[in-house]
Design a protein around this motif. Structure first.
Motif, PDB file in Angstrom:
ATOM      1  N   GLU A 151       0.813  -1.219   0.000  1.00 28.27           N
ATOM      2  CA  GLU A 151       0.000   0.000   0.000  1.00 28.27           C
ATOM      3  C   GLU A 151       0.845   1.266   0.000  1.00 28.27           C
ATOM      4  N   ASP A 152       2.133   1.139   0.283  1.00 21.06           N
ATOM      5  CA  ASP A 152       3.019   2.301   0.348  1.00 21.06           C
ATOM      6  C   ASP A 152       3.315   2.800  -1.069  1.00 21.06           C
ATOM      7  N   LYS A 153       2.812   3.967  -1.418  1.00 14.93           N
ATOM      8  CA  LYS A 153       2.947   4.514  -2.769  1.00 14.93           C
ATOM      9  C   LYS A 153       4.368   4.962  -3.084  1.00 14.93           C
ATOM     10  N   ASP A 154       5.206   5.123  -2.069  1.00 15.78           N
ATOM     11  CA  ASP A 154       6.574   5.563  -2.300  1.00 15.78           C
ATOM     12  C   ASP A 154       7.522   4.419  -2.656  1.00 15.78           C
ATOM     13  N   ILE A 155       7.035   3.181  -2.594  1.00 17.51           N
ATOM     14  CA  ILE A 155       7.863   2.026  -2.949  1.00 17.51           C
ATOM     15  C   ILE A 155       7.715   1.750  -4.442  1.00 17.51           C
ATOM     16  N   ASP A 156       8.835   1.742  -5.158  1.00 13.49           N
ATOM     17  CA  ASP A 156       8.822   1.518  -6.598  1.00 13.49           C
ATOM     18  C   ASP A 156       8.869   0.032  -6.959  1.00 13.49           C
ATOM     19  N   ALA A 157       9.602  -0.751  -6.179  1.00 14.19           N
ATOM     20  CA  ALA A 157       9.856  -2.147  -6.542  1.00 14.19           C
ATOM     21  C   ALA A 157       9.972  -3.004  -5.296  1.00 14.19           C
TER      22      ALA A 157
END
Length: 428
Positions: free
Chosen positions: A95-101
């Motif tokens: 759910e963390d939108k700042d994680i890209d991969a």
């Protein structure tokens, strides 16, 4: 501008700056690829550390159902001045939108659900091999990547080693003559019997219910947890899927092959008949393709494999045999038909190069540049599953490319892993 779009727009600049030594490059926070690791006790931890070799990769979160492992890894990162968020539930992490991969290093029976969920959440994925624990899981994973157009790299890092590519280029040159038999093997002398242990209480800090996930409910058995899960059918496929996917991958690559016409397999628990493991410690499988056969062998407790190597692939042609393993490759000629090629040693770190390739494709979005995309990982995982299915049925099983199924009903039932505890197989 959203970070992901910014990464795409600055990919040309990053490609140019990559020519500078890492010590001279300053990677701005907006240019970094923020990744998280799910399952960090074994290969997930190795993958994470390989990614940290690259200055653009920033680890921001860890997830594991064993809080003991989670706290240990967080402390190890903190010692390197890397502060991360900690999760016990991978769905919260996604759910963390700042994680890209994300890196997925969990046991095999979790790969499909976590990879498909990560793609659905808009994350790029580095998933450990084998990608799935059944043929239908492999199909679902390919479909998820295509549906969401994510970058998915499979952890078959040999695909990034130069000497493996050089050897395959030689096979493709035709100099070996007609290659009619390919052997792949893993003789694992370091593997000792798995001693039987008593059922115990779940260790403190372990969310065992989540660890089981879609697998059948069972009391806690220390043998089924962490590393040794590989030797139980609920979670994995033994040496066939553990080492087989690495080695059969190159057999298929060298022969430009996908699925066989038939497979027959025989083996059992011959070395350690009374130990706790379920999967065979000794196995031979023969795959029939148009124009050639592929043979897989594995044996635990023995180091004396073919050509004096504990593991490898041999392409046996009319003019000579090319033998390849992680250490290097050579060509053994048939008398008077070609020149020998002396042993050429490996000279690079496959895992570091493989993770670098993953990051480069995240920036470029050129999926064709991946060294081991999900389709490649699925092809070899399906072949490994076929070998296990032939072993379990005790029959020679025939594959129909048109229907993508076996001609045998018992074999077809084994194409899908059983899902329990309310979990459902993702749609293909």
């Amino acid at each position: 501008m959203h970070r992901r779009n910014f990464l795409l727009n600055t990919s040309a600049f990053l490609a140019g700056s990559a020519l500078l030594p890492s010590s001279l490059r300053a990677i701005a926070p907006s240019d970094r690829i923020r990744f998280a690791a799910i399952g960090i006790n074994g290969m997930g931890w190795s993958d994470l550390n390989a990614l940290l070799n690259h200055p653009e990769a920033e680890c921001v979160a860890l997830c594991d159902v064993d809080k003991n492992v989670l706290d240990k890894r967080a402390a190890e990162l903190a010692a390197k001045n890397i502060k991360v968020k900690l999760y016990g539930d991978y769905r919260k992490l996604l759910e963390d939108k700042d994680i890209d991969a994300v890196v997925i290093g969990t046991p095999d029976h979790w790969h499909c659900l976590q990879m498909t969920d990560a793609c659905s959440a808009g994350k790029d994925v580095y998933v450990e091999k084998p990608i799935g624990n059944s043929i239908l899981e492999c199909r679902a994973m390919v479909a998820a990547q295509q549906r969401h157009n994510r970058v998915v790299q499979v952890g078959q890092w040999q695909r990034s080693m130069q000497h493996f590519q050089d050897a395959i280029d030689f096979v493709h040159s035709g100099k070996l003559g007609n290659v009619r038999l390919v052997k792949a093997w893993a003789y694992m002398g370091w593997m000792k019997p798995v001693p039987k242990q008593a059922i115990t209480a779940v260790p403190a800090g372990v969310d065992y219910t989540t660890w089981l996930g879609p697998a059948q409910k069972r009391p806690f058995d220390p043998n089924r947890f962490h590393f040794n899960f590989r030797w139980y059918w609920d979670y994995a496929g033994g040496l066939m899927t553990d080492w087989g996917v690495h080695l059969i991958d190159y057999a298929l690559y060298g022969m430009k092959a996908s699925n066989p016409k038939s497979v027959v397999a025989a083996g059992g628990k011959f070395a350690y008949p009374d130990d706790a493991a379920e999967t065979p410690d000794t196995l031979t499988a023969i795959y029939e393709f148009d124009g050639f056969n592929m043979q897989w062998e594995h044996a635990t407790g023995i180091d004396g494999g073919p050509y004096g190597r504990t593991h490898g692939i041999a392409f046996i042609g009319n003019n000579g045999t090319l033998v390849l393993d992680r250490g290097g490759w050579e060509v053994i000629p048939e008398k008077g038909k070609m020149e020998a090629i002396p042993y050429t040693k490996a000279s690079d770190n496959g895992l570091v190069k493989h993770t670098k390739n993953f990051l480069e494709v995240i920036k470029s979005r050129k999926l064709s540049d991946l060294r081991c995309d999900i389709q490649t990982g699925a092809n070899v995982a399906v072949n490994a599953q076929m070998g296990n299915i032939a072993f379990k049925t005790g029959k020679k099983v025939f594959w129909d490319k048109g229907t993508r199924a076996f001609s045998d009903a018992a074999a077809n039932k084994l194409m899908a892993a059983e899902y329990h505890n309310g979990y459902k197989l993702p749609k293909a």
